[in-house]
Design an enzyme around this catalytic site. Sequence first.
Site, PDB file in Angstrom:
ATOM      1  N   ARG A  87       0.843  -1.209   0.000  1.00 47.72           N
ATOM      2  CA  ARG A  87       0.000   0.000   0.000  1.00 47.72           C
ATOM      3  C   ARG A  87       0.876   1.255   0.000  1.00 47.72           C
ATOM      4  NH1 ARG A  87      -2.047   2.207   4.454  1.00 47.72           N
ATOM      5  NH2 ARG A  87      -2.441   0.233   5.501  1.00 47.72           N
TER       6      ARG A  87
ATOM      7  N   TYR B  47     -13.713  18.386 -15.051  1.00 49.27           N
ATOM      8  CA  TYR B  47     -14.160  17.003 -15.224  1.00 49.27           C
ATOM      9  C   TYR B  47     -15.315  16.715 -14.245  1.00 49.27           C
ATOM     10  CZ  TYR B  47     -14.003  11.922 -15.040  1.00 49.27           C
ATOM     11  OH  TYR B  47     -14.345  10.600 -15.058  1.00 49.27           O
TER      12      TYR B  47
ATOM     13  N   ASP C 200      -4.839  19.674 -14.393  1.00 48.71           N
ATOM     14  CA  ASP C 200      -5.275  18.348 -14.831  1.00 48.71           C
ATOM     15  C   ASP C 200      -5.003  18.286 -16.334  1.00 48.71           C
ATOM     16  OD1 ASP C 200      -6.618  16.131 -15.820  1.00 48.71           O
ATOM     17  OD2 ASP C 200      -8.305  16.306 -14.436  1.00 48.71           O
TER      18      ASP C 200
ATOM     19  N   LYS D 161      -6.494   7.260 -19.490  1.00 49.92           N
ATOM     20  CA  LYS D 161      -6.715   7.802 -20.830  1.00 49.92           C
ATOM     21  C   LYS D 161      -5.448   7.668 -21.685  1.00 49.92           C
ATOM     22  CE  LYS D 161     -10.509   8.817 -18.621  1.00 49.92           C
ATOM     23  NZ  LYS D 161     -10.785  10.100 -17.977  1.00 49.92           N
TER      24      LYS D 161
HETATM   25  C1  LIG Z   1     -11.192  10.575 -16.691  1.00 46.35           C
HETATM   26  C2  LIG Z   1     -10.751  11.863 -16.125  1.00 46.35           C
HETATM   27  C3  LIG Z   1     -10.502  12.006 -14.752  1.00 46.35           C
HETATM   28  C4  LIG Z   1     -10.766  10.902 -13.755  1.00 46.35           C
HETATM   29  O1  LIG Z   1      -9.901   9.812 -13.952  1.00 46.35           O
HETATM   30  P1  LIG Z   1     -10.289   8.297 -13.542  1.00 46.35           P
HETATM   31  O2  LIG Z   1      -9.072   7.535 -13.943  1.00 46.35           O
HETATM   32  O3  LIG Z   1     -11.527   7.934 -14.297  1.00 46.35           O
HETATM   33  O4  LIG Z   1     -10.529   8.296 -12.080  1.00 46.35           O
HETATM   34  C5  LIG Z   1     -10.047  13.232 -14.299  1.00 46.35           C
HETATM   35  N1  LIG Z   1      -9.867  14.270 -15.133  1.00 46.35           N
HETATM   36  C6  LIG Z   1     -10.088  14.164 -16.456  1.00 46.35           C
HETATM   37  C7  LIG Z   1      -9.874  15.359 -17.334  1.00 46.35           C
HETATM   38  C8  LIG Z   1     -10.546  12.963 -17.004  1.00 46.35           C
HETATM   39  O5  LIG Z   1     -10.803  12.876 -18.309  1.00 46.35           O
END
Ligand SMILES: *Cc1c(COP(=O)(O)O)cnc(C)c1O
Length: 387
Positions: free
Chosen positions: A54, A107, A177, A202
């Site tokens: 962890r 998001y 982000d 992504k």
């Molecule tokens: C998908 C996404 C997230 C969240 O990520 P997860 O891996 O689904 O928890 C945060 N910010 C953006 C811009 C995203 O596209």
Amino acid sequence: MHFKTQLIHSGAGPDRETGALNTPIYLSSTFGYGSAETGRARFGGEQEGYIYSRMANPTVSALERQLASLEGADEALVLASGMAGVSSVFYALASAGDEVAVIDPVYGGTAAFLQQTLSRAGIKVRRYRDDGHLLADLDPATRLVLFEPLTNPDLKVNDHRKIKAAADRVGAITVCDNTFLSPYLFKPLTAGIDIVLHSGTKYLSGHGDIIAGVVAGRRELMQPIRTLGLKHLGAAIGPQEAYLLQRGLRTLALRMDAHLAGAARVAEFLTAHPRVHRVLYPGLHGHPGHSVLAESIGAFGAMISIELNGGFDTASRFLDKLALFTQAVSLGDLESLACHPASTTHAAMDADSRANAGVTDDLVRLSIGVEDPADLIADLQQALDSL
Ligand SMILES: *Cc1c(COP(=O)(O)O)cnc(C)c1O
């Protein structure tokens, strides 16, 4: 080293014990420390060494070294999801009585976390309409500013230079982000932003096979985020997912080049189709954020939204005709994806907030994959012609 070389060589290297070129997957929850004295020294932070997965795992550590080098960060942290990254950053760096700022729209998961969960910790969330409003009146009590350089699904551009200027004036920490762009296109830390966040689900992993999150920045900011995300929230990623993220990362540049080239061609086609009311893609000269993005980052991403002049009915007829695009949320996969945000990702919002976020009932969001763009265009053409 150039970025493409770093993708292949940084943080990796043959395994010291066996010479294996790829990082071994260490499927071990705990690590024997041999003697009571070593145990004491490791727990006391006097000696390096693995204790319990962890907190740290060798497969994950190799990936973290690679990501730190790619982002130009002292330290990178890999977590179980992008949302684990978002929540760890806010909980680690803001306390009751603090204010945090975000530029709308963020998001959907982040917006819901801020509204439903973070606010219960006594942290005030201020939302700003755009980078101009933030620059004009960022509240002096702001501790943290979160922004996305390209917003979802309206594909608005936020200028990181304006955001940094506003934050510097009040001494706030800036958090980017950067999920939509990836470090291949933009490295926020080298532009003076304090922390970069990613959903590793992504483009970073790129194959749609894992959920993962990444946070990177200076050591003194990363230490509390690491403690919070791993020790307290327990959002550790498993070593198999870490391995897949590392494997996907190696082809990031190759994949992004294909995503970008495909998106540019698809956007050009969509602009010329009479059935498409509006194309939201910052690579187009008419897009309000085009010149800012061209000059500050030099790339436009591979997400495209379109408005079809109609409502859910028109959008759903179009979506149901698509054969090559898969109807699914998420983005950055090898395959092209299409979704209707108003009835899916943004359905929980009230109508006013949805309208403010630019999520109209006829808006369809496309994530352009790495297929041959001619096939994607043919698929879009037949679906549009059928309307
Ligand atoms: C998908 C996404 C997230 C969240 O990520 P997860 O891996 O689904 O928890 C945060 N910010 C953006 C811009 C995203 O596209």
